[in-house]
Design a protein around this motif. Structure first.
Motif, PDB file in Angstrom:
ATOM      1  N   GLY A  62     -65.445  11.780 -41.183  1.00 35.22           N
ATOM      2  CA  GLY A  62     -64.886  10.920 -42.202  1.00 35.22           C
ATOM      3  C   GLY A  62     -65.973  10.526 -43.182  1.00 35.22           C
ATOM      4  N   VAL A  63     -65.840   9.368 -43.828  1.00 30.79           N
ATOM      5  CA  VAL A  63     -66.879   8.871 -44.728  1.00 30.79           C
ATOM      6  C   VAL A  63     -68.101   8.553 -43.870  1.00 30.79           C
ATOM      7  N   ILE A  64     -69.200   9.235 -44.160  1.00 33.73           N
ATOM      8  CA  ILE A  64     -70.396   9.127 -43.328  1.00 33.73           C
ATOM      9  C   ILE A  64     -71.309   8.035 -43.872  1.00 33.73           C
ATOM     10  N   LEU A  65     -71.614   7.058 -43.039  1.00 38.39           N
ATOM     11  CA  LEU A  65     -72.503   5.963 -43.418  1.00 38.39           C
ATOM     12  C   LEU A  65     -73.864   6.150 -42.755  1.00 38.39           C
ATOM     13  N   GLY A  66     -74.909   5.830 -43.500  1.00 36.21           N
ATOM     14  CA  GLY A  66     -76.243   5.966 -42.933  1.00 36.21           C
ATOM     15  C   GLY A  66     -77.301   5.509 -43.918  1.00 36.21           C
ATOM     16  N   PRO A  67     -78.514   5.280 -43.453  1.00 33.68           N
ATOM     17  CA  PRO A  67     -79.590   4.782 -44.316  1.00 33.68           C
ATOM     18  C   PRO A  67     -80.352   5.908 -45.011  1.00 33.68           C
ATOM     19  N   GLY A  68     -81.108   5.521 -46.018  1.00 32.82           N
ATOM     20  CA  GLY A  68     -82.073   6.443 -46.597  1.00 32.82           C
ATOM     21  C   GLY A  68     -81.644   7.209 -47.830  1.00 32.82           C
ATOM     22  N   PHE A  69     -80.349   7.196 -48.167  1.00 31.60           N
ATOM     23  CA  PHE A  69     -79.875   7.993 -49.304  1.00 31.60           C
ATOM     24  C   PHE A  69     -78.944   7.149 -50.174  1.00 31.60           C
ATOM     25  N   ARG A  70     -79.475   6.077 -50.737  1.00 31.71           N
ATOM     26  CA  ARG A  70     -78.671   5.121 -51.497  1.00 31.71           C
ATOM     27  C   ARG A  70     -78.198   5.665 -52.853  1.00 31.71           C
ATOM     28  N   ARG A 122     -67.322  -5.807 -58.393  1.00 30.76           N
ATOM     29  CA  ARG A 122     -66.316  -6.875 -58.486  1.00 30.76           C
ATOM     30  C   ARG A 122     -64.976  -6.500 -57.869  1.00 30.76           C
ATOM     31  N   PHE A 123     -64.669  -5.195 -57.815  1.00 24.80           N
ATOM     32  CA  PHE A 123     -63.325  -4.770 -57.436  1.00 24.80           C
ATOM     33  C   PHE A 123     -63.274  -4.195 -56.017  1.00 24.80           C
ATOM     34  N   TYR A 124     -62.124  -4.392 -55.376  1.00 27.99           N
ATOM     35  CA  TYR A 124     -61.857  -3.763 -54.086  1.00 27.99           C
ATOM     36  C   TYR A 124     -60.473  -3.133 -54.130  1.00 27.99           C
ATOM     37  N   THR A 125     -60.222  -2.199 -53.223  1.00 22.54           N
ATOM     38  CA  THR A 125     -58.898  -1.594 -53.094  1.00 22.54           C
ATOM     39  C   THR A 125     -58.449  -1.707 -51.646  1.00 22.54           C
ATOM     40  N   LEU A 126     -57.184  -1.422 -51.415  1.00 21.56           N
ATOM     41  CA  LEU A 126     -56.623  -1.571 -50.073  1.00 21.56           C
ATOM     42  C   LEU A 126     -56.272  -0.216 -49.446  1.00 21.56           C
ATOM     43  N   GLY A 127     -56.911   0.836 -49.922  1.00 24.25           N
ATOM     44  CA  GLY A 127     -56.731   2.132 -49.293  1.00 24.25           C
ATOM     45  C   GLY A 127     -57.409   2.169 -47.934  1.00 24.25           C
ATOM     46  N   THR A 128     -57.048   3.149 -47.134  1.00 21.82           N
ATOM     47  CA  THR A 128     -57.596   3.276 -45.784  1.00 21.82           C
ATOM     48  C   THR A 128     -58.074   4.700 -45.546  1.00 21.82           C
ATOM     49  N   THR A 129     -59.197   4.830 -44.860  1.00 31.13           N
ATOM     50  CA  THR A 129     -59.670   6.153 -44.447  1.00 31.13           C
ATOM     51  C   THR A 129     -60.556   6.004 -43.219  1.00 31.13           C
ATOM     52  N   GLY A 130     -61.046   7.136 -42.721  1.00 26.46           N
ATOM     53  CA  GLY A 130     -61.883   7.127 -41.523  1.00 26.46           C
ATOM     54  C   GLY A 130     -63.355   7.047 -41.868  1.00 26.46           C
ATOM     55  N   PHE A 131     -64.097   6.272 -41.082  1.00 29.03           N
ATOM     56  CA  PHE A 131     -65.536   6.102 -41.284  1.00 29.03           C
ATOM     57  C   PHE A 131     -66.276   6.470 -39.999  1.00 29.03           C
ATOM     58  N   ILE A 132     -67.539   6.890 -40.149  1.00 28.27           N
ATOM     59  CA  ILE A 132     -68.354   7.236 -38.991  1.00 28.27           C
ATOM     60  C   ILE A 132     -69.828   7.063 -39.330  1.00 28.27           C
ATOM     61  N   ALA A 133     -70.617   6.697 -38.340  1.00 30.46           N
ATOM     62  CA  ALA A 133     -72.070   6.585 -38.505  1.00 30.46           C
ATOM     63  C   ALA A 133     -72.689   7.977 -38.472  1.00 30.46           C
ATOM     64  N   VAL A 134     -73.685   8.209 -39.316  1.00 29.62           N
ATOM     65  CA  VAL A 134     -74.310   9.528 -39.378  1.00 29.62           C
ATOM     66  C   VAL A 134     -74.929   9.918 -38.039  1.00 29.62           C
ATOM     67  N   SER A 135     -75.424   8.928 -37.295  1.00 30.56           N
ATOM     68  CA  SER A 135     -76.011   9.229 -35.981  1.00 30.56           C
ATOM     69  C   SER A 135     -74.971   9.776 -35.020  1.00 30.56           C
ATOM     70  N   ASP A 136     -73.723   9.324 -35.142  1.00 32.57           N
ATOM     71  CA  ASP A 136     -72.646   9.868 -34.312  1.00 32.57           C
ATOM     72  C   ASP A 136     -72.312  11.297 -34.712  1.00 32.57           C
TER      73      ASP A 136
END
Length: 329
Positions: free
Chosen positions: A179-187, A203-217
Motif C-alpha cells: 500500500g502507501v509505503i511510509l518510511g524515513p529518509g526520503f522527504r 490546510r486541507f484533508y480528505t476522507l478517502g481510505t487506502t492501505g498503509f504499510i511501514a517500509v520495514s515491513d
C-alpha cells in the motif's frame, strides 16, 4: 549474490540494509553517483555506516540493456524495486518506458542468466477493481480495463504482466503489492512529501481510505517470501486501511504542528485539479494535483492482507505508532 534495482529509493535502500543485516552479499544498481548519497544518508540515519561499505554498487539503468550485462554477472536472486512514481500526465511515456519496458528487461535478463528467483515490488495500484458485491480488494480481484486508472497504475499492471510472462517461461517469481509505503529518509519524494507538506502547514484533508504499510515491513516480508518455498504468487502488503484525515492528523501531531482543518470535499477536489491543469498549461509548470490523485484522495478502497497472514508468521507494525517513531528522523 543478490541484485537490487532501485537501491537509491525508499524501498530499495531499506532493502539493502535488511539484506546485509541478514548475511546476504548485495549488488545495487545506480544511475548516477549523486543518487547514492541518499542511500548513504539513510544508512547513517540508522547508524549503520559500516554496512554501507558492504554494498557493491554498479552503474546501470533498467531501460539500458547493455548496462545490465555486468550487473547480472554472478547473480542468483533479484529484487526489482526500481520504478518511476509519478502521476504527471505529461510523463506518461517515461512512466511506461521505465516501469513496463524496464521490468521487461529485468525479466529477460533473469531468464537468460538462470536467476533462481525474482521478487517484484509492485503496488496496490496494480490490483483489481472492486465490484458492488465486493467489500475488499484482494489478490484475486480482477483488473477492469474499462475503469479509469492512472498512468502509474497502468504501468505497474503492465509490469506485472511482464513478470508473469517470465513465470510462464520458467522463471520463479514473487510479486508484492504494498500500500502507501511510509518510511524515513526520503522527504522529497513519494509518501515522504506528506510529512514535508504538513510541516509547512497543509490546510486541507480528505476522507478517502487506502492501505498503509511501514517500509520495514515491506522489505522484511519480501525477504521472507524470497527465502521461502513459495513461488509464483502475489501478496497484498498493507498493515491497515486508514482514512487519510487520520494519517494527516497523526503526522501533524508527531511533528507538533497544526492539523489540517479544512475538509476538501470531492467537488472541491474535482474543481481543484481542473484549475491546476489550467495553471500548469498556461505557465508550463509541473502538475501539483492531477485527476488521478484528486480521485484517489476521496476514494474509499479497502484492501485485504489475509493471504500473507495465512502463509507466513507476520505481524505488521501499527501505522500510527510508526509515524510517531519516524516523524522526527
Amino acid at each position: 549474490m543478490v541484485l537490487v534495482t532501485g537501491g537509491t529509493g525508499l524501498v530499495g535502500a531499506h532493502l539493502l540494509i535488511h539484506l546485509i543485516e541478514n548475511g546476504e552479499t548485495v549488488r545495487a544498481l545506480y544511475r548516477n553517483s549523486s543518487s547514492i548519497e541518499k542511500t548513504k544518508s539513510l544508512f547513517s540515519l540508522y547508524k549503520k555506516d559500516l554496512l554501507f561499505e558492504k554494498v557493491e554498487w554498479i552503474q546501470g539503468d533498467i531501460t539500458d540493456i547493455p548496462s545490465l550485462e555486468n550487473a547480472f554477472e554472478n547473480i542468483e536472486y533479484v529484487y526489482h524495486a526500481a520504478a518511476l512514481i509519478s502521476f504527471e500526465p505529461k510523463e506518461e511515456d517515461l512512466i511506461r518506458k521505465t516501469n513496463i519496458e524496464g521490468t521487461s528487461n529485468i525479466v529477460n535478463f533473469c531468464i537468460s542468466k538462470n536467476i533462481k528467483k525474482l521478487c517484484f515490488i509492485s503496488s496496490i495500484a496494480a490490483l483489481g477493481d472492486s465490484t458492488a458485491q465486493e467489500t475488499t480488494i484482494t489478490e484475486e480481484t480482477e483488473w477492469n480495463p474499462e475503469k479509469p486508472h492512472s498512468d502509474y497504475a497502468i504501468s505497474k499492471y503492465g509490469a506485472e504482466m511482464e513478470v508473469w510472462r517470465g513465470q510462464q517461461e520458467g522463471l520463479d517469481v514473487i510479486i508484492v503489492n504494498p500500500g502507501v509505503i511510509l518510511g524515513p529518509g526520503f522527504r522529497n519524494q513519494g509518501s515522504g512529501q506528506l510529512f514535508a507538506k504538513i510541516a509547512k502547514g497543509l490546510r486541507f484533508y480528505t476522507l478517502g481510505t487506502t492501505g498503509f504499510i511501514a517500509v520495514s515491513d515491506v522489505v522484511s516480508m519480501a525477504f521472507q517470501l524470497m527465502k521461502s518455498q513459495i513461488i509464483n504468487e502475489r501478496f497484498t502488503l498493507i498493515a491497515e486501511n486508514i482514512i487519510f484525515k487520520e494519517v494527516l492528523e497523526t503526522i501533524a501531531d508527531s511533528l507538533k504542528v497544526k492539523r489540517p482543518s479544512l475538509h476538501a470535499r470531492p467537488l472541491f477536489m474535482k474543481i481543484s485539479w481542473r484549475i491546476d491543469w489550467i495553471l500548469s498549461t498556461v505557465f508550463f509548470k509541473k502538475r501539483k494535483l492531477t485527476r488521478a490523485t484528486a480521485k484517489a484522495s476521496y476514494s474509499k478502497n479497502l484492501y485485504s492482507n489475509e493471504k500473507i497472514k495465512k502463509l507466513l508468521p507476520v505481524e505488521f507494525l501499527d501505522i500510527k505508532e510508526y509515524i510517531a517513531t519516524i516523524s522526527n528522523l
